[in-house]
Scaffold this motif. Structure first.
Motif, PDB file in Angstrom:
ATOM      1  N   VAL A 115       8.543 -14.253  -5.170  1.00 35.89           N
ATOM      2  CA  VAL A 115       7.387 -14.515  -5.534  1.00 35.89           C
ATOM      3  C   VAL A 115       6.286 -13.155  -4.984  1.00 35.89           C
ATOM      4  N   PHE A 116       5.185 -13.293  -5.312  1.00 37.73           N
ATOM      5  CA  PHE A 116       4.107 -11.844  -5.918  1.00 37.73           C
ATOM      6  C   PHE A 116       2.851 -12.656  -5.456  1.00 37.73           C
ATOM      7  N   ARG A 117       2.666 -10.848  -4.716  1.00 35.16           N
ATOM      8  CA  ARG A 117       0.747 -11.411  -4.224  1.00 35.16           C
ATOM      9  C   ARG A 117       0.355 -10.491  -4.508  1.00 35.16           C
ATOM     10  N   ASP A 118      -1.598 -10.611  -3.999  1.00 39.57           N
ATOM     11  CA  ASP A 118      -1.714  -9.984  -4.135  1.00 39.57           C
ATOM     12  C   ASP A 118      -2.023  -9.274  -3.025  1.00 39.57           C
ATOM     13  N   SER A 119      -2.296  -7.502  -3.324  1.00 40.09           N
ATOM     14  CA  SER A 119      -2.528  -6.546  -1.966  1.00 40.09           C
ATOM     15  C   SER A 119      -3.542  -5.682  -2.791  1.00 40.09           C
ATOM     16  N   GLY A 120      -4.815  -5.826  -2.416  1.00 41.50           N
ATOM     17  CA  GLY A 120      -5.880  -5.019  -2.814  1.00 41.50           C
ATOM     18  C   GLY A 120      -5.461  -5.053  -4.762  1.00 41.50           C
ATOM     19  N   ASP A 121      -5.449  -3.825  -4.756  1.00 43.59           N
ATOM     20  CA  ASP A 121      -5.376  -2.973  -6.008  1.00 43.59           C
ATOM     21  C   ASP A 121      -3.458  -3.996  -6.918  1.00 43.59           C
ATOM     22  N   LEU A 122      -3.081  -3.954  -6.275  1.00 43.48           N
ATOM     23  CA  LEU A 122      -1.455  -4.024  -6.484  1.00 43.48           C
ATOM     24  C   LEU A 122      -1.177  -5.508  -6.334  1.00 43.48           C
ATOM     25  N   ALA A 123       0.352  -6.105  -7.026  1.00 43.43           N
ATOM     26  CA  ALA A 123       0.949  -7.240  -6.205  1.00 43.43           C
ATOM     27  C   ALA A 123       1.987  -6.078  -5.814  1.00 43.43           C
ATOM     28  N   LEU A 124       2.396  -7.597  -4.803  1.00 45.40           N
ATOM     29  CA  LEU A 124       3.527  -6.713  -4.354  1.00 45.40           C
ATOM     30  C   LEU A 124       4.614  -8.092  -3.808  1.00 45.40           C
ATOM     31  N   PRO A 125       6.170  -7.994  -4.238  1.00 42.72           N
ATOM     32  CA  PRO A 125       7.113  -9.078  -4.233  1.00 42.72           C
ATOM     33  C   PRO A 125       7.042  -8.534  -2.725  1.00 42.72           C
ATOM     34  N   TYR A 126       7.130 -10.088  -2.183  1.00 40.77           N
ATOM     35  CA  TYR A 126       7.760 -10.789  -1.140  1.00 40.77           C
ATOM     36  C   TYR A 126       8.873 -11.720  -1.637  1.00 40.77           C
ATOM     37  N   PHE A 127       9.565 -12.067  -1.233  1.00 36.14           N
ATOM     38  CA  PHE A 127      10.712 -13.632  -0.694  1.00 36.14           C
ATOM     39  C   PHE A 127      10.561 -14.467   0.302  1.00 36.14           C
ATOM     40  N   ARG A 128      11.012 -16.060  -0.175  1.00 38.03           N
ATOM     41  CA  ARG A 128      11.257 -17.495   0.014  1.00 38.03           C
ATOM     42  C   ARG A 128      12.632 -17.795  -0.195  1.00 38.03           C
ATOM     43  N   PRO A 129      12.878 -18.419   0.708  1.00 34.73           N
ATOM     44  CA  PRO A 129      13.900 -19.410   0.481  1.00 34.73           C
ATOM     45  C   PRO A 129      14.277 -20.046  -1.185  1.00 34.73           C
ATOM     46  N   ARG A 130      14.739 -19.532  -1.061  1.00 38.21           N
ATOM     47  CA  ARG A 130      15.099 -20.185  -2.761  1.00 38.21           C
ATOM     48  C   ARG A 130      14.419 -22.103  -2.342  1.00 38.21           C
TER      49      ARG A 130
END
Length: 137
Positions: A115-130
């Motif tokens: 899943v992706f989250r915004d972090s300032g000017d960038l989006a970063l990948p995170y993970f969650r249980p399927r």
């Protein structure tokens, strides 16, 4: 409010972060030796080949290992501690370090999805249980 730490992506990094802004996780394969390559590079680290093809990951993988970080690495993340970080083996054959959401349900071997989250000017990948719905932040 503290601003997030923001790198200045260059070269292949720019391709990675541009794709992440579109909720896409990218990696490369080498046309010369067939290896999977991650992080994005100009040369294959296995054979030195220059013919690297950009690919899009499904974002599916399993937790290889994880740890809980109780001290924020930057003041911006102080409200997110404790923070669970994981090494995730992606189905395409590369490993990525990223944050985990819904970490109470995670163990080594847990199937996860990006899943992706915004972090300032960038989006970063995170993970969650399927199969879990992300808790919006």
């Amino acid at each position: 409010m503290t601003t997030p730490p923001t790198p200045t992506p260059r070269g292949e990094e720019r391709l990675y972060f541009d794709a992440a802004a579109e909720n896409r996780l990218t990696y490369q394969t080498c046309d010369t030796c067939g290896s999977t390559v991650f992080y994005l590079r100009a040369l294959c680290p296995h054979c030195g080949g220059e013919s690297l093809r950009l690919r899009e990951s499904t974002g599916l993988g399993t937790v290889y290992s994880y740890t809980v970080q109780y001290r924020a690495s930057h003041p911006y993340f102080a409200g997110e501690t404790p923070m669970t970080l994981a090494l995730v083996d992606l189905d395409e054959g590369f490993r990525l370090l990223a944050g985990l959401t819904e970490a109470d349900d995670v163990a080594v071997g847990t199937p996860v999805e990006a899943v992706f989250r915004d972090s300032g000017d960038l989006a970063l990948p995170y993970f969650r249980p399927r199969g879990h719905e992300e808790d919006p932040k």
